[in-house]
Design an enzyme around this catalytic site. Structure first.
Site, PDB file in Angstrom:
ATOM      1  N   HIS A  73      -7.800   7.052  -2.430  1.00  0.00           N
ATOM      2  CA  HIS A  73      -8.577   5.954  -3.021  1.00  0.00           C
ATOM      3  C   HIS A  73     -10.002   6.462  -3.242  1.00  0.00           C
ATOM      4  CE1 HIS A  73      -5.542   2.741  -2.587  1.00  0.00           C
ATOM      5  NE2 HIS A  73      -5.146   3.459  -1.544  1.00  0.00           N
ATOM      6  N   GLY A  78      -9.187  -1.387  -0.421  1.00  0.00           N
ATOM      7  CA  GLY A  78      -9.546  -2.596   0.320  1.00  0.00           C
ATOM      8  C   GLY A  78      -9.838  -3.787  -0.558  1.00  0.00           C
ATOM      9  N   GLY A  79     -10.566  -4.745   0.034  1.00  0.00           N
ATOM     10  CA  GLY A  79     -10.885  -5.980  -0.658  1.00  0.00           C
ATOM     11  C   GLY A  79      -9.990  -7.138  -0.282  1.00  0.00           C
ATOM     12  N   TYR A 140      -1.546  -1.789  -8.073  1.00  0.00           N
ATOM     13  CA  TYR A 140      -0.435  -2.499  -7.436  1.00  0.00           C
ATOM     14  C   TYR A 140       0.351  -3.354  -8.442  1.00  0.00           C
ATOM     15  CZ  TYR A 140      -1.356  -1.956  -2.365  1.00  0.00           C
ATOM     16  OH  TYR A 140      -1.484  -1.496  -1.084  1.00  0.00           O
ATOM     17  N   ARG A 173       1.707  -8.283  -1.161  1.00  0.00           N
ATOM     18  CA  ARG A 173       0.569  -8.132  -2.066  1.00  0.00           C
ATOM     19  C   ARG A 173       0.977  -7.651  -3.451  1.00  0.00           C
ATOM     20  NH1 ARG A 173      -2.546  -3.970   1.578  1.00  0.00           N
ATOM     21  NH2 ARG A 173      -0.361  -3.476   2.028  1.00  0.00           N
ATOM     22  N   ASP A 292      -3.782   8.661   1.992  1.00  0.00           N
ATOM     23  CA  ASP A 292      -4.176   7.278   1.698  1.00  0.00           C
ATOM     24  C   ASP A 292      -5.643   7.049   2.059  1.00  0.00           C
ATOM     25  OD1 ASP A 292      -3.756   4.690   0.741  1.00  0.00           O
ATOM     26  OD2 ASP A 292      -2.974   3.928   2.636  1.00  0.00           O
TER      27      ASP A 292
END
Length: 391
Positions: A73, A78-79, A140, A173, A292
């Site tokens: 990333h 995140g977030g 995603y 998610r 990751d």
């Protein structure tokens, strides 16, 4: 110009090392680098007088292909807990300090405050700092956000785009994509990659949902898509998923990617996951490891409510890899495949990266006897040198 500056500006670089793994052990102990590529390998190479050569004496160190991290990333992940939980970007120094020469940037849950354009800008920034950097288009969600409005055009026209990802499946998610949607985006990626002369990997994020790898099993069973088109990651999220991943790899002769979780929680560490896959008979050639890093490690309750998070780091990737060698799970030459040779093949970069061979990119990591990176050369340039840091 100081004598040191003059040395750094030389056209050729000669690395004199103690041993060399390409990843198989070679008799060579010298690497001659020209124009960012490996020009020669040999023992005690002699350079004609007057040649503009910078000599690096590293007789106590072992040269290996610089590591490749296919899941980073780079703009921060995140977030999930709001804007205050966005993870920070990663720096070129943090990458090279772990012996990593090549990264592939991903977006994750958040493709609203971050975008493929942000990701491309960061990737190009890392390249300007000497890192070999690529990216996946998408995130995603499905349909995936893209740079040009189309997956195939992204692959065809953007050199840094080498695939699609990370598409989330079996996760609360995710966009809960239908099977036909998964098939469509994978086939779009395949065709776009063919037009661009790329592998066009589809990188799938696995959550801890009950469907597990079933969408990818159906994809490979019910369509003409080849197994090397897709790679599932985070397959060590929990023991049952890892067991399913072993069966998936053996059934389809397909690669699976283990995440070096800093805090495995209910899952397995990268070390444990690789060890179990090998015990199940999965060839090491079908296993890769990624970090990751700078992604979020969120914690949710059974209702899916956000509880908190940590930021992943790439230090765990190297620590798990070192442990595999130190504890004899794999010899060094096989273990190097997990974070170099195998990854280069999966990504379609195997003609230029993942090996120390004449004509390949001069991406070289020098390890000490504890397998700790001391220097990282990318395209022949020293991007990280522990001795300089300590000075």
């Amino acid at each position: 110009m100081t004598p040191a500056d003059a040395q750094n500006d030389r056209l050729l670089t000669l690395l004199r090392v103690g041993s060399l793994y390409a990843p198989e052990p070679l008799e060579a102990n010298d690497i001659l680098i020209a124009d960012g590529r490996i020009a020669a390998l040999g023992r005690d190479l002699e350079i004609p007088a007057g040649w503009p050569v910078r000599v690096v004496e590293a007789r106590t160190l072992t040269a290996v292909p610089a590591f490749i991290d296919q899941h980073v990333h780079v703009t921060g992940g995140g977030g999930e807990g709001g804007c205050g939980t966005r993870c920070p970007e990663i720096s070129a120094f943090e990458i090279a300090a772990m012996g990593i020469g090549t990264v592939v940037g991903v977006l994750g849950t958040d493709s609203i405050s971050r975008s493929p354009a942000d990701l491309l800008a960061k990737v190009r920034g890392l390249k300007a700092e000497g890192i070999s950097a690529y990216m996946y288009t998408g995130a995603y969600r499905v349909p995936p956000p893209t740079l040009t409005g189309d997956i195939q055009r992204d692959l065809a026209w953007i050199p840094e785009v080498i695939g699609l990802g990370e598409i989330a499946i079996s996760d609360h998610r995710s966009s809960q994509p239908r099977q036909d949607e998964i098939e469509r985006i994978v086939s779009d990626t395949r065709v776009g990659a063919m037009l661009a002369g790329k592998r066009g990997i589809c990188h799938f994020h696995l959550g801890d949902g009950k469907r597990g790898l079933e969408p990818l099993r159906r994809l490979l069973s019910e369509t003409e898509i080849p197994a090397d088109q897709v790679i599932p990651t985070h397959v060590n999220r929990h023991p049952a998923l890892l067991e399913e991943a072993a069966d998936y790899a053996l059934t389809f002769n397909a690669s699976v990617d283990v995440t070096a979780f800093e805090d495995a929680g209910d899952g397995l560490s990268g070390f444990d996951a690789v060890s179990r896959l090998l015990e199940r008979g999965v060839p090491s050639e079908l296993i890769t490891m990624s970090s990751d890093c700078n992604g979020s490690l969120p914690e949710f309750d059974t209702q899916g409510t956000y509880l908190g998070m940590k930021v992943a780091r790439n230090t765990t990737l190297i620590a798990d890899w070192q442990r595999l060698v130190r504890e004899g799970v794999l010899p060094l030459e096989s273990a190097l495949g997990l974070i170099s040779t195998n990854v280069a093949r999966v990504l379609g970069l195997h003609a230029q990266k993942g090996r120390l061979a004449i004509g390949f990119d001069a991406d070289v990591t020098l390890l000490d006897n504890k397998l700790q990176p001391q220097q990282t050369f990318i395209a022949g340039k020293c991007i990280y040198d522990l001795n300089r840091v300590e000075e």
